[in-house]
Design a protein around this motif. Structure first.
Motif: not given
Length: 338
Positions: A211-223, A188-196, A179-186
């Motif tokens: 949480d996934v968005r914040e981890r990506i911003r910090r350069g961390e693994d989304p999982v 990446t495809a649409e960085p400014f899309a609403p969280l919902r 689920g986290r990987r799918q969220a990270a993929k989404a």
């Protein structure tokens, strides 16, 4: 399972939740795709015909005029010589209509017998493989464990699924990491899309998407590490593998979590918005009891009598469901404020 009861004629500015009813000629209605394998009970229909009590409206699928719930009432109406009957319409697929028929027939009227409920669960599992065990258990009146056994038996020759639809109607990945990987993929495809939108696409909560968005911003693994520790657990009885929902937690990590929880509880107890309101004090009592349960967990679990294990397990599952619903609602509130 996209289906709904007819509400098209109800004014939007009214708060009433009363269903919209129609008076439909009996000869326009079609027999039910009933979960009752033996058909209608003649004696029950006769008792209804002899009763002077007004019956609830029957439920009918609009596209086919097929009765979903209420064949006994329809039969009783014919017995009394009625030419029409009150109907509430249902809009949805054939599979969704069958699920609604099962759900209705365990709530009122003449309840389905155990074998009918098992048979209905088998049909739902086969037709809607992405529907969760818990959702099927809720509509059939069976335990989640029983539905899981039915699924394992029917799915032996089928490919495993990654996503199921829960009682809340949402898609949930069987693996939190997926689920986290799918969220990270989404994201990446649409960085400014609403969280919902991201949460819906990935089948995760809004809080998890945040949480996934914040981890990506910090350069961390989304999982998160705890989800990376999950792995399939072999089913020795059938030689199959099944997803494991328990997280592998080391003793030091568990100790840190307990201390962290205790510190947060102490902080919450000092907050006037909780301490000075009845609902706040009730919440603090819930959290305190849960903390104590974690401390006493090994001793209590080891001493549960074997003949009560299944009952306690089902009650524990219901309690965990309440906490999950609470967490999800609060995560969504927090993300809305952000």
């Amino acid at each position: 399972m996209e289906a709904q009861l007819d509400r098209s004629d109800q004014p939007q500015d009214l708060e009433s939740s009363e269903p919209v009813l129609d008076l439909v000629p009996i000869d326009q209605l079609q027999p039910a795709d009933s979960p009752r394998r033996a058909g209608e009970d003649e004696q029950h229909a006769q008792r209804l015909a002899e009763s002077e009590t007004e019956w609830p409206p029957i439920l009918v699928r609009r596209s086919t005029m097929q009765v979903i719930d209420g064949m006994h009432r329809l039969r009783a109406a014919k017995e009394k010589g009625c030419h029409s009957i009150k109907v509430e319409f249902f809009d949805g697929s054939e599979e969704a209509a069958f699920v609604e028929a099962v759900r209705a027939n365990i709530r009122h009227g003449l309840p389905l017998c155990l074998e009918d409920r098992r048979s209905a669960a088998e049909r739902i599992v086969a037709a809607q493989r992405n529907m969760s065990d818990r959702a099927i258990a809720e509509c059939t009146g069976l335990s989640t464990k029983t539905v899981g056994g039915i699924r394992r038996r029917l799915d032996q020759d089928s490919s495993p699924q990654d996503v199921r639809v829960g009682k809340d109607g949402r898609r949930h990945p069987l693996s939190a990491a997926d689920g986290r990987r799918q969220a990270a993929k989404a994201l990446t495809a649409e960085p400014f899309a609403p969280l919902r939108q991201i949460a819906k696409a990935a089948g995760v909560s809004v809080g998890t998407a945040h949480d996934v968005r914040e981890r990506i911003r910090r350069g961390e693994d989304p999982v998160v590490p705890r989800d990376r520790g999950k792995r399939p657990k072999p089913d020795v009885r059938k030689g199959l593998t099944a997803p494991v929902t328990d997280t592998v937690v080391t003793a030091p990590e568990k100790g840190r979590k307990m201390k962290n929880m205790q510190a947060r509880l102490q902080s919450l107890r000092k907050d006037p918005s909780l301490r000075l309101s009845e609902s706040g004090r009730e919440l603090l009592r819930w959290l305190h009891l849960h903390h104590r349960a974690q401390v006493k967990y090994p001793h209590v679990v080891d001493n549960i009598p074997p003949h009560l294990a299944a009952i306690v397990a089902e009650l524990a599952t219901q309690c965990s469901e309440m906490w999950r619903n609470l967490a999800q609602e609060l995560e969504e509130r927090a993300s809305q404020q952000d």
